[in-house]
Design an enzyme around this catalytic site. Structure first.
Site, PDB file in Angstrom:
ATOM      1  N   CYS A 189       1.551   3.145   3.132  1.00  0.00           N
ATOM      2  CA  CYS A 189       2.044   2.575   4.332  1.00  0.00           C
ATOM      3  C   CYS A 189       3.435   2.701   4.495  1.00  0.00           C
ATOM      4  O   CYS A 189       4.287   2.426   3.623  1.00  0.00           O
ATOM      5  CB  CYS A 189       1.670   0.669   4.074  1.00  0.00           C
ATOM      6  N   ASP A 195       0.756  -1.141   0.004  1.00  0.00           N
ATOM      7  CA  ASP A 195       0.024   0.141  -0.089  1.00  0.00           C
ATOM      8  C   ASP A 195       0.879   1.116  -0.014  1.00  0.00           C
ATOM      9  O   ASP A 195       1.746   1.423   0.881  1.00  0.00           O
ATOM     10  CB  ASP A 195      -0.813   0.075   1.193  1.00  0.00           C
ATOM     11  N   CYS A 251       5.720  -0.168   4.113  1.00  0.00           N
ATOM     12  CA  CYS A 251       5.859  -0.668   2.637  1.00  0.00           C
ATOM     13  C   CYS A 251       6.916   0.228   2.153  1.00  0.00           C
ATOM     14  O   CYS A 251       7.661  -0.134   1.215  1.00  0.00           O
ATOM     15  CB  CYS A 251       4.442  -0.411   1.946  1.00  0.00           C
ATOM     16  N   ARG A 273      -5.228  -0.861   2.185  1.00  0.00           N
ATOM     17  CA  ARG A 273      -5.685  -1.215   3.550  1.00  0.00           C
ATOM     18  C   ARG A 273      -7.189  -0.436   3.913  1.00  0.00           C
ATOM     19  O   ARG A 273      -7.957  -1.216   4.506  1.00  0.00           O
ATOM     20  CB  ARG A 273      -4.545  -0.844   4.843  1.00  0.00           C
TER      21      ARG A 273
END
Length: 245
Positions: free
Chosen positions: A124, A121, A127, A151
């Site tokens: 994120c 994502d 991430c 998400r």
């Protein structure tokens, strides 16, 4: 002999009719009560329950459709607990993942030893951290393949931005730019991020990054390149029956 075959045929026909009736009850309950639209019913290891794949994830549903369990099912009959959900669905989910291969953003290791698929994502933090170290994974022989997992859901702002990334003429550059904090340029195509999201939900993913190993096993959260390499080495050794000191 003929009479025996006739009785067997009648018995099998009756069982098939019951199974169809059970499936119909389950589908009706999930459609009416949960709003599920994609329902695939499979047998489960427990009598009276069915394994059901939906767009919201994996469910275990009673044959009458009145009771639902959600979460992995473990078999504790052996020396160690075994994730029966992964055992049953692994081949199915692995096949569905490979069907999305052309939609993956792939960072291939020059000397590939392992391939992992990461549900990511762009909003994120971990991430982003993982992607900033992509060269480190590649140097250790780990090819990283990305699928999108917004998400906040498939109608979220993140989903719309990731759809633009996946529809860009140069997905990799668009993804790199987004992970570097640059604005995402709008783009449209026939790629449906919902398919990525629903597959992630079937894997039981609830957060990102989620690293799928061997098409079946999910490692939740960020893992540094050296740590992931060690995990993959241990996983492979265990799979091949090799003892690691």
């Amino acid at each position: 002999m003929k009479k025996g075959l006739l009785l067997l045929t009648l018995a099998l026909t009756a069982l098939t009719s019951v199974a169809k009736a059970d499936d119909a009850a389950i589908k009706q309950a999930l459609q009416q009560k949960l709003g599920a639209t994609q329902i695939e019913i499979l047998p489960s290891p427990i009598a009276g329950l069915q394994t059901v794949l939906t767009e919201g994830g994996v469910l275990y549903v009673s044959s009458d459709g009145k009771h639902i369990l959600q979460g992995p099912l473990y078999d504790i009959s052996g020396p160690v607990p075994v994730n029966a959900t992964s055992d049953q669905l692994g081949p199915i989910l692995s096949k569905r993942m490979e069907a999305l291969k052309d939609e993956m953003i792939i960072y291939k290791a020059p000397q590939e030893k392992y391939v992992v698929t990461v549900f990511t994502d762009i909003t994120c933090g971990y991430c982003t951290k993982l992607h900033k170290e992509i060269a480190g994974y590649n140097e250790l022989g780990i090819t990283v393949r990305y699928l999108a997992y917004p998400r906040q859901g498939v109608e979220s702002d993140a989903e719309k931005k990731m759809a633009s990334i996946w529809c860009a003429s140069d997905r990799m550059t668009a993804f790199d730019d987004a992970m570097a904090g640059k604005a995402v340029k709008p783009a449209k195509c026939d790629i449906d991020i919902k398919r990525h999201y629903e597959l992630g939900s079937l894997f039981g993913i609830q957060g990102t990054p989620a690293i799928v190993v061997d098409g079946t096993t999910v490692l939740s959260g960020y893992s540094a390149p050296s740590d992931l390499k060690a995990t993959l080495d241990a996983y492979t050794a265990h799979k091949n029956g090799i003892k690691v000191n």
